[in-house]
Design an enzyme around this catalytic site. Structure first.
Site, PDB file in Angstrom:
ATOM      1  N   ASP A  97     -22.529  48.407 -49.674  1.00  6.98           N
ATOM      2  CA  ASP A  97     -21.620  49.492 -49.359  1.00  6.98           C
ATOM      3  C   ASP A  97     -21.185  50.107 -50.695  1.00  6.98           C
ATOM      4  OD1 ASP A  97     -19.676  51.087 -47.951  1.00  6.98           O
ATOM      5  OD2 ASP A  97     -18.160  49.616 -48.544  1.00  6.98           O
ATOM      6  N   ASP A  99     -17.880  52.550 -51.271  1.00  6.29           N
ATOM      7  CA  ASP A  99     -16.435  52.596 -51.486  1.00  6.29           C
ATOM      8  C   ASP A  99     -15.819  51.208 -51.334  1.00  6.29           C
ATOM      9  OD1 ASP A  99     -15.351  55.883 -50.845  1.00  6.29           O
ATOM     10  OD2 ASP A  99     -17.440  55.247 -50.863  1.00  6.29           O
ATOM     11  N   GLU A 106     -11.735  54.416 -52.784  1.00  8.04           N
ATOM     12  CA  GLU A 106     -12.185  55.100 -51.579  1.00  8.04           C
ATOM     13  C   GLU A 106     -12.250  56.583 -51.924  1.00  8.04           C
ATOM     14  OE1 GLU A 106     -13.054  54.022 -48.509  1.00  8.04           O
ATOM     15  OE2 GLU A 106     -12.770  51.895 -48.986  1.00  8.04           O
ATOM     16  N   ARG A 142     -10.787  62.680 -40.951  1.00  9.66           N
ATOM     17  CA  ARG A 142     -10.394  62.681 -42.357  1.00  9.66           C
ATOM     18  C   ARG A 142     -11.010  63.848 -43.124  1.00  9.66           C
ATOM     19  NH1 ARG A 142     -12.238  56.940 -44.046  1.00  9.66           N
ATOM     20  NH2 ARG A 142     -13.582  57.184 -42.214  1.00  9.66           N
ATOM     21  N   SER A 185     -23.630  54.432 -47.689  1.00  8.25           N
ATOM     22  CA  SER A 185     -22.199  54.713 -47.700  1.00  8.25           C
ATOM     23  C   SER A 185     -21.765  55.598 -46.550  1.00  8.25           C
ATOM     24  CB  SER A 185     -21.835  55.398 -49.030  1.00  8.25           C
ATOM     25  OG  SER A 185     -20.478  55.769 -49.055  1.00  8.25           O
ATOM     26  N   GLY A 186     -20.593  55.268 -46.008  1.00 10.49           N
ATOM     27  CA  GLY A 186     -19.931  56.180 -45.089  1.00 10.49           C
ATOM     28  C   GLY A 186     -19.195  57.263 -45.833  1.00 10.49           C
ATOM     29  N   LYS A 230     -26.300  52.110 -41.175  1.00  8.77           N
ATOM     30  CA  LYS A 230     -26.385  51.199 -42.320  1.00  8.77           C
ATOM     31  C   LYS A 230     -27.377  50.076 -42.044  1.00  8.77           C
ATOM     32  CE  LYS A 230     -21.934  51.963 -44.570  1.00  8.77           C
ATOM     33  NZ  LYS A 230     -20.831  51.312 -45.304  1.00  8.77           N
ATOM     34  N   ASP A 253     -17.325  45.601 -47.272  1.00 10.10           N
ATOM     35  CA  ASP A 253     -15.921  45.202 -47.129  1.00 10.10           C
ATOM     36  C   ASP A 253     -15.292  45.614 -45.814  1.00 10.10           C
ATOM     37  OD1 ASP A 253     -13.702  47.729 -47.999  1.00 10.10           O
ATOM     38  OD2 ASP A 253     -15.863  48.046 -48.030  1.00 10.10           O
ATOM     39  N   ASN A 256     -17.425  48.851 -40.669  1.00  9.58           N
ATOM     40  CA  ASN A 256     -18.662  49.624 -40.548  1.00  9.58           C
ATOM     41  C   ASN A 256     -19.827  49.006 -41.307  1.00  9.58           C
ATOM     42  OD1 ASN A 256     -17.359  50.346 -42.996  1.00  9.58           O
ATOM     43  ND2 ASN A 256     -18.501  52.267 -43.093  1.00  9.58           N
TER      44      ASN A 256
END
Length: 301
Positions: A97, A99, A106, A142, A185-186, A230, A253, A256
């Site tokens: 991942d 962030d 983040e 967001r 990554s999201g 992912k 972490d 997701n």
């Protein structure tokens, strides 16, 4: 008896009493200990125990052992049970991942600070990482708060990004040893792409922020990189690299990351949310990705 798994313990220090406790738990759960080693690294110590299961129900035995080690009262020490298909593989696949894993921040919160929505975005991010909100819906919510920001904020935020301790060494040493390293990554490709190029990652994927006439529209282009994407990336990229599932490690972490971690031979929770730590194969509760090199069996310099 040949080793089939390796127990790796690590912490700021490894007192002799803690090592005795670990050996006791290993023996009580039907594992014979072969070779042992003790190493000191900057910021942490680690010990490895080559294991072989006495019984035939190897998969169930490992699950029981992991549960027993997690419940053992060994303070300030984490213990992982790592399959030797990963540690002894000539070529390994490591996916992370971004962030709060590869990097310390983040990114969406850094962007939101320019829009005056940082508190709102941070609250939604935390809930999404705990698994309380649908990730795609939370991302759209967001990103919508960023509408109207000039494209120039992306470069400004990119300059503020800090790699996690050990991240650069993890990538460099893994690649130098012939392994494949990826990040998914999201977050956003506008931040990940230059970082991936700088680190020399083999694969990278993130969401694309839509930009029209030099300003963020508050939308993402294309499908959201969610937990399913992912996991799919792990499978597709490791296959493209010619590396089997048994030699894969995924580090994350948040909620997701769970599908990706479950798809790997070793799913590692990095300073993660409680729900993620509870189901991960291994935990790193130190702010140091050098531990991942030890877990994967990649030697230092």
């Amino acid at each position: 008896m040949p080793s089939t798994f390796t127990a790796v313990s690590y912490g700021p220090t490894l007192p002799h009493a803690s090592l005795r406790q670990i050996r006791s738990v290993l023996a009580a759960n039907g594992f014979e200990v072969g070779a042992e080693s003790l190493e000191s690294h900057p910021g942490f110590d680690c010990a490895t125990f080559a294991l072989a299961s006495v019984g035939n129900d190897r998969g169930d035995a490992v699950a029981r052992l992991r549960a027993a080690l997690a419940a053992a009262p060994v303070e300030n020490v984490d213990i992982a049970v790592v399959p030797d298909t990963l540690r002894k593989a000539e070529r390994k696949f490591i996916i992370m991942d971004v962030d709060s894993t590869l990097i310390q921040q983040e990114v969406i919160e850094l962007l939101a600070s320019h829009a005056g929505t940082e508190a709102e975005v941070a609250k939604v991010t935390a809930a999404a990482m705990r698994g309380e909100l649908d990730f795609a819906q939370s991302l759209h919510h967001r990103v919508a708060t960023l509408a109207g920001l000039p494209e120039s904020v992306l470069a400004e935020v990119g300059r503020k990004v800090k790699l996690s301790v050990g991240a650069e060494r993890l990538v460099a040493r893994a690649k130098a040893a012939g392994h494949t390293v990826a990040a998914v990554s999201g977050g956003f490709s506008q931040i990940l792409a230059p970082l991936a190029a700088e680190l020399g990652l083999d694969f990278a994927l993130a969401n694309d922020l839509e930009i029209i006439d030099g300003r963020l529209t508050g939308k993402v282009s294309g499908a959201v990189v969610d937990r399913a994407a992912k996991a799919a990336s792990l499978r597709a990229w490791s296959a493209k690299a010619g590396i089997g599932q048994g030699a894969t490690m995924a580090i994350g972490d948040g909620a997701n990351d769970l599908d990706m971690m479950a798809a790997a031979a070793l799913g590692v929770a990095f300073n993660a949310k409680p729900a993620v730590r509870a189901v991960a194969d291994a935990q790193i509760n130190l702010p140091n990705l050098d531990v991942a090199l030890v877990l994967a069996g990649i030697p230092g310099e």
